[in-house]
Design a protein around this motif. Structure first.
Motif, PDB file in Angstrom:
ATOM      1  N   UNK A  95     -48.329 116.698  16.751  1.00  0.00           N
ATOM      2  CA  UNK A  95     -49.220 115.541  16.700  1.00  0.00           C
ATOM      3  C   UNK A  95     -48.437 114.272  16.357  1.00  0.00           C
ATOM      4  N   UNK A  96     -47.570 114.365  15.343  1.00  0.00           N
ATOM      5  CA  UNK A  96     -46.742 113.213  14.956  1.00  0.00           C
ATOM      6  C   UNK A  96     -45.846 112.796  16.113  1.00  0.00           C
ATOM      7  N   UNK A  97     -45.279 113.774  16.809  1.00  0.00           N
ATOM      8  CA  UNK A  97     -44.426 113.469  17.950  1.00  0.00           C
ATOM      9  C   UNK A  97     -45.180 112.783  19.069  1.00  0.00           C
ATOM     10  N   UNK A  98     -46.359 113.283  19.387  1.00  0.00           N
ATOM     11  CA  UNK A  98     -47.150 112.694  20.463  1.00  0.00           C
ATOM     12  C   UNK A  98     -47.576 111.267  20.130  1.00  0.00           C
ATOM     13  N   UNK A  99     -47.903 111.016  18.870  1.00  0.00           N
ATOM     14  CA  UNK A  99     -48.352 109.678  18.467  1.00  0.00           C
ATOM     15  C   UNK A  99     -47.191 108.689  18.343  1.00  0.00           C
ATOM     16  N   UNK A 100     -46.017 109.175  17.940  1.00  0.00           N
ATOM     17  CA  UNK A 100     -44.899 108.268  17.685  1.00  0.00           C
ATOM     18  C   UNK A 100     -44.017 108.023  18.909  1.00  0.00           C
ATOM     19  N   UNK A 101     -44.047 108.903  19.892  1.00  0.00           N
ATOM     20  CA  UNK A 101     -43.166 108.764  21.058  1.00  0.00           C
ATOM     21  C   UNK A 101     -43.301 107.413  21.761  1.00  0.00           C
ATOM     22  N   UNK A 102     -44.513 106.893  22.021  1.00  0.00           N
ATOM     23  CA  UNK A 102     -44.614 105.588  22.692  1.00  0.00           C
ATOM     24  C   UNK A 102     -44.102 104.430  21.839  1.00  0.00           C
ATOM     25  N   UNK A 103     -44.029 104.619  20.533  1.00  0.00           N
ATOM     26  CA  UNK A 103     -43.661 103.529  19.623  1.00  0.00           C
ATOM     27  C   UNK A 103     -42.162 103.465  19.358  1.00  0.00           C
ATOM     28  N   UNK A 104     -41.505 104.617  19.255  1.00  0.00           N
ATOM     29  CA  UNK A 104     -40.092 104.629  18.838  1.00  0.00           C
ATOM     30  C   UNK A 104     -39.175 105.285  19.858  1.00  0.00           C
ATOM     31  N   UNK A 105     -39.699 105.753  20.971  1.00  0.00           N
ATOM     32  CA  UNK A 105     -38.868 106.400  21.971  1.00  0.00           C
ATOM     33  C   UNK A 105     -38.538 107.842  21.613  1.00  0.00           C
ATOM     34  N   UNK A 158     -56.857 117.048  21.125  1.00  0.00           N
ATOM     35  CA  UNK A 158     -55.518 117.168  21.684  1.00  0.00           C
ATOM     36  C   UNK A 158     -55.006 115.789  22.077  1.00  0.00           C
ATOM     37  N   UNK A 159     -53.780 115.473  21.682  1.00  0.00           N
ATOM     38  CA  UNK A 159     -53.200 114.153  21.941  1.00  0.00           C
ATOM     39  C   UNK A 159     -52.201 114.259  23.087  1.00  0.00           C
ATOM     40  N   UNK A 160     -52.470 113.564  24.173  1.00  0.00           N
ATOM     41  CA  UNK A 160     -51.545 113.560  25.307  1.00  0.00           C
ATOM     42  C   UNK A 160     -50.316 112.732  24.963  1.00  0.00           C
ATOM     43  N   UNK A 161     -49.152 113.258  25.221  1.00  0.00           N
ATOM     44  CA  UNK A 161     -47.901 112.595  24.843  1.00  0.00           C
ATOM     45  C   UNK A 161     -47.266 111.918  26.054  1.00  0.00           C
ATOM     46  N   UNK A 162     -46.750 110.711  25.831  1.00  0.00           N
ATOM     47  CA  UNK A 162     -45.998 109.981  26.852  1.00  0.00           C
ATOM     48  C   UNK A 162     -44.513 110.222  26.593  1.00  0.00           C
ATOM     49  N   UNK A 163     -43.964 111.206  27.270  1.00  0.00           N
ATOM     50  CA  UNK A 163     -42.610 111.676  26.961  1.00  0.00           C
ATOM     51  C   UNK A 163     -41.633 111.298  28.063  1.00  0.00           C
ATOM     52  N   UNK A 164     -40.410 110.980  27.651  1.00  0.00           N
ATOM     53  CA  UNK A 164     -39.357 110.664  28.611  1.00  0.00           C
ATOM     54  C   UNK A 164     -38.950 111.927  29.374  1.00  0.00           C
ATOM     55  N   UNK A 165     -38.595 111.790  30.645  1.00  0.00           N
ATOM     56  CA  UNK A 165     -38.189 112.963  31.435  1.00  0.00           C
ATOM     57  C   UNK A 165     -37.015 113.715  30.801  1.00  0.00           C
ATOM     58  N   UNK A 166     -36.104 112.960  30.158  1.00  0.00           N
ATOM     59  CA  UNK A 166     -34.947 113.614  29.533  1.00  0.00           C
ATOM     60  C   UNK A 166     -35.392 114.538  28.402  1.00  0.00           C
ATOM     61  N   UNK A 246     -44.050 120.547  22.206  1.00  0.00           N
ATOM     62  CA  UNK A 246     -44.354 119.249  22.801  1.00  0.00           C
ATOM     63  C   UNK A 246     -43.684 119.101  24.165  1.00  0.00           C
ATOM     64  N   UNK A 247     -42.421 119.521  24.257  1.00  0.00           N
ATOM     65  CA  UNK A 247     -41.718 119.409  25.525  1.00  0.00           C
ATOM     66  C   UNK A 247     -42.280 120.316  26.598  1.00  0.00           C
ATOM     67  N   UNK A 248     -42.767 121.461  26.200  1.00  0.00           N
ATOM     68  CA  UNK A 248     -43.278 122.419  27.179  1.00  0.00           C
ATOM     69  C   UNK A 248     -44.678 122.063  27.658  1.00  0.00           C
ATOM     70  N   UNK A 249     -45.566 121.687  26.726  1.00  0.00           N
ATOM     71  CA  UNK A 249     -46.971 121.449  27.079  1.00  0.00           C
ATOM     72  C   UNK A 249     -47.318 119.975  27.219  1.00  0.00           C
ATOM     73  N   UNK A 250     -46.506 119.106  26.633  1.00  0.00           N
ATOM     74  CA  UNK A 250     -46.744 117.675  26.775  1.00  0.00           C
ATOM     75  C   UNK A 250     -47.906 117.139  25.970  1.00  0.00           C
ATOM     76  N   UNK A 251     -48.327 117.862  24.941  1.00  0.00           N
ATOM     77  CA  UNK A 251     -49.457 117.412  24.130  1.00  0.00           C
ATOM     78  C   UNK A 251     -49.192 117.713  22.660  1.00  0.00           C
ATOM     79  N   UNK A 252     -49.806 116.902  21.809  1.00  0.00           N
ATOM     80  CA  UNK A 252     -49.848 117.217  20.395  1.00  0.00           C
ATOM     81  C   UNK A 252     -51.111 117.996  20.119  1.00  0.00           C
ATOM     82  N   UNK A 253     -50.978 119.193  19.565  1.00  0.00           N
ATOM     83  CA  UNK A 253     -52.118 120.094  19.413  1.00  0.00           C
ATOM     84  C   UNK A 253     -52.299 120.460  17.936  1.00  0.00           C
TER      85      UNK A 253
END
Length: 335
Positions: A95-105, A158-166, A246-253
């Motif tokens: 959850x923390x990862x999904x929420x923070x990814x758009x803010x800090x990369x 469930x929080x959808x994460x905006x994750x970089x392809x890398x 997070x990397x596998x499912x792309x969501x914070x659960x």
């Protein structure tokens, strides 16, 4: 020249009774390896798909998250403790990862998630060492608190994460040749942990603290510091498991990781690490993990009901604990 003594008299090990006792002792002491070999042989006969490379890599990939938690639990249990918060820390990390990814990369998000896991683990260790709270109670409280915080931050969804392809490639869906990247990353952690536990001063200190904390203290080891460190390590590894989720499912659960801690404990105990602490092996924890993972896999290949699989997990945990107690009893008799 013969002295009138036959071979069996001069080498009692070859006597029938002693030989059977020796074989039995070897099987009991290496029950995880024996069980894994038997499981592989039986499963290969039951399903033609079992020993395929795709299936085996799929099993390894599915159990990477539990594997990371099991590594942390190995250190915790060897030190004489227990930690029930791994699955909840994983959920909070997602959850923390999904929420923070758009803010800090991606890099910033990884750092934040690892810090969250370390904080949860350190709080567990502080409650146990400074607060004198029993490990079961302290980590049960953290399990509830971390899960509750994940639900608060996500507002129960469930929080959808905006994750970089890398990030997705490295922690979720990428491959290095035929090997999934999460499997490769987890294998590296297993190797580093195994070397640390067996060949470093820190690993010896963890074992000494679990075997005899009073003696360890008198030897100059900072017992409370070691205890806090193993719980912090467990929190970090649970957070890393959250990154794989997070990397596998792309969501914070917020409900992710349910019962992962029980599977992790089962893997550690099946691998031969006793609940009383003092001894243990990262390699055998991996063997225990594979016993559980391959059991679930063959049940899936045979289309066995998920409810029956849950029953099988319960049986595995009880049998593992039973053998752990028997091993410890036999060890005490030898001493």
């Amino acid at each position: 020249m013969s002295n009138g003594t036959n071979l069996s008299e001069r080498t009692p090990m070859f006597a029938k009774g002693n030989l059977s006792a020796t074989v039995k002792d070897l099987l009991l002491r290496n029950i995880a390896v024996t069980g894994l070999l038997v499981l592989i042989i039986i499963s290969a006969f039951l399903s033609p798909y079992f020993l395929t490379a795709d299936n085996l890599f799929n099993v390894l990939r599915q159990w990477t998250m539990v594997g990371l938690i099991a590594i942390g639990l190995t250190f915790v249990i060897i030190s004489g403790g227990i930690d029930l918060s791994g699955g909840a820390v994983l959920a909070l990390a997602t959850v923390v990862g999904a929420l923070s990814a758009p803010l800090v990369g991606s890099a910033g998000m990884i750092a934040v998630v690892i810090l969250v896991g370390a904080a949860c683990g350190y709080i567990n260790g502080a409650l146990i060492t400074w607060g004198k709270v029993p490990p079961f109670v302290a980590t049960l409280g953290m399990m509830t608190a971390a899960r509750g915080l994940a639900l608060i931050l996500s507002e129960g969804r469930t929080v959808t994460a905006d994750l970089a392809p890398e990030f997705v490639f490295a922690f979720g869906r990428g491959y290095l040749g035929p090997i999934p990247m999460p499997v490769l990353l987890t294998a590296i952690v297993f190797i580093v942990a195994a070397v640390t536990l067996k060949y470093t001063v820190y690993g010896r200190h963890v074992c000494l603290v679990g075997d005899n904390p009073v003696g360890a203290h008198r030897s100059g080891i900072q017992v409370q510091g070691v205890i806090r460190s193993v719980y912090t390590l467990h929190g970090v590894l649970a957070a890393m498991a959250g990154l794989l989720f997070l990397g596998r499912l792309g969501v914070g659960e917020p409900t992710g990781g349910m019962l992962f801690e029980l599977s992790g404990i089962a893997a550690v105990v099946i691998g031969g690490t006793p609940f009383v602490g003092g001894v243990g092996s990262i390699l055998l924890t991996f063997v225990g993990l594979m016993v559980i993972g391959l059991t679930y896999n063959i049940l899936n290949l045979l289309s066995v009901s998920p409810y029956a699989q849950d029953f099988a997990r319960g049986v595995i945990i009880v049998v593992a604990v039973m053998f752990s107690i028997r091993r410890e009893a036999r060890s005490r008799v030898r001493k």
